[in-house]
Design an enzyme around this catalytic site. Structure first.
Site, mmCIF file in Angstrom:
data_model
loop_
_atom_site.group_PDB
_atom_site.id
_atom_site.type_symbol
_atom_site.label_atom_id
_atom_site.label_comp_id
_atom_site.label_asym_id
_atom_site.label_seq_id
_atom_site.Cartn_x
_atom_site.Cartn_y
_atom_site.Cartn_z
ATOM 1 N N ASN A 29 0.840 -1.200 0.000
ATOM 2 C CA ASN A 29 0.000 0.000 0.000
ATOM 3 C C ASN A 29 0.872 1.247 0.000
ATOM 4 O O ASN A 29 1.941 1.293 0.606
ATOM 5 C CB ASN A 29 -1.006 -0.010 1.150
ATOM 6 C CG ASN A 29 -0.399 -0.215 2.516
ATOM 7 O OD1 ASN A 29 0.628 -0.861 2.661
ATOM 8 N ND2 ASN A 29 -1.040 0.331 3.533
ATOM 9 N N CYS A 40 -4.201 0.657 -2.362
ATOM 10 C CA CYS A 40 -4.012 -0.601 -1.635
ATOM 11 C C CYS A 40 -2.960 -1.496 -2.301
ATOM 12 O O CYS A 40 -2.731 -1.426 -3.519
ATOM 13 C CB CYS A 40 -5.323 -1.376 -1.584
ATOM 14 S SG CYS A 40 -6.613 -0.609 -0.592
ATOM 15 N N GLU A 42 -3.041 -4.675 -3.000
ATOM 16 C CA GLU A 42 -3.547 -5.598 -4.027
ATOM 17 C C GLU A 42 -3.606 -4.920 -5.389
ATOM 18 O O GLU A 42 -3.227 -5.490 -6.412
ATOM 19 C CB GLU A 42 -4.964 -6.076 -3.679
ATOM 20 C CG GLU A 42 -5.073 -6.851 -2.390
ATOM 21 C CD GLU A 42 -5.383 -5.969 -1.182
ATOM 22 O OE1 GLU A 42 -4.791 -4.872 -1.068
ATOM 23 O OE2 GLU A 42 -6.204 -6.387 -0.365
ATOM 24 N N CYS A 73 -10.384 -4.774 0.961
ATOM 25 C CA CYS A 73 -11.475 -3.803 0.897
ATOM 26 C C CYS A 73 -12.357 -4.081 -0.321
ATOM 27 O O CYS A 73 -11.982 -4.803 -1.249
ATOM 28 C CB CYS A 73 -10.926 -2.380 0.858
ATOM 29 S SG CYS A 73 -10.288 -1.865 -0.742
ATOM 30 N N CYS A 76 -10.841 -3.248 -3.796
ATOM 31 C CA CYS A 76 -9.886 -4.254 -4.278
ATOM 32 C C CYS A 76 -10.610 -5.510 -4.748
ATOM 33 O O CYS A 76 -10.218 -6.123 -5.743
ATOM 34 C CB CYS A 76 -8.871 -4.598 -3.190
ATOM 35 S SG CYS A 76 -7.623 -3.304 -2.980
HETATM 36 N N1 THU Z 1 -5.185 -1.623 2.668
HETATM 37 C C1 THU Z 1 -4.616 -2.412 1.715
HETATM 38 O O1 THU Z 1 -3.575 -2.084 1.157
HETATM 39 N N2 THU Z 1 -5.233 -3.568 1.409
HETATM 40 C C2 THU Z 1 -6.320 -4.071 2.058
HETATM 41 O O2 THU Z 1 -6.783 -5.147 1.730
HETATM 42 C C3 THU Z 1 -6.921 -3.315 3.161
HETATM 43 C C4 THU Z 1 -6.434 -1.914 3.316
HETATM 44 C C5 THU Z 1 -4.489 -0.389 3.039
HETATM 45 C C6 THU Z 1 -5.129 0.894 2.646
HETATM 46 C C7 THU Z 1 -4.515 1.856 3.633
HETATM 47 O O3 THU Z 1 -3.244 2.264 3.168
HETATM 48 C C8 THU Z 1 -4.318 1.011 4.872
HETATM 49 O O4 THU Z 1 -4.360 -0.338 4.450
HETATM 50 C C9 THU Z 1 -5.337 1.236 5.958
HETATM 51 O O5 THU Z 1 -6.622 1.189 5.461
#
Ligand code: THU
Length: 114
Positions: A29, A40, A42, A73, A76
């Site tokens: 992320n 994110c 993913e 999320c 994603c």
């Molecule tokens: N985040 C991800 O990178 N992937 C996920 O599946 C859940 C959330 C990140 C987004 C943000 O930078 C941090 O986690 C907190 O929400």
């Protein structure tokens, strides 16, 4: 996860794609002071893969510093369902001691498509 840029949430996430020929493409992320611009792990991994023409994705793993397997999320899930519909998705926790193995359909039933 080690490369995550997450100074705001302090919630590093790592993702790794495996292509049909066994290549691994990672993502993390990457946040921004304008929070909504954050991306994110993913989607970083998926966009990296697609931008290099690597579209035959057989697996996607996601890890975060949580006790239970991380839950991707909704945004994603939607992107995964379009860019890696056949992938086996592995969701894991801080030390890899718990792994949830899912299909994309299980991750996003009745997802949007055109
Ligand atoms: N985040 C991800 O990178 N992937 C996920 O599946 C859940 C959330 C990140 C987004 C943000 O930078 C941090 O986690 C907190 O929400």
């Amino acid at each position: 996860m080690a490369n995550a840029y997450a100074p705001y949430s302090k919630f590093p996430v790592g993702a790794c794609i495996v292509t049909a020929d066994g290549e691994e493409i990672t993502g993390c992320n990457i946040e921004n002071a304008s929070y909504g611009l954050s991306m994110c792990a993913e989607r970083v991994a998926l966009f990296k893969a697609y931008s290099e023409g690597k579209k035959d994705i057989v697996a996607l793993a996601v890890a975060a510093n949580v006790d239970e397997p991380v839950s991707p999320c909704g945004a994603c899930r939607q992107v995964i369902s379009e860019l890696a519909p056949k992938a086996i998705v592995y969701l894991t926790n801080n030390d890899g001691s718990k792994v949830k193995k899912m299909t994309v359909e299980e991750l996003l039933p009745y997802g949007f498509s055109l």
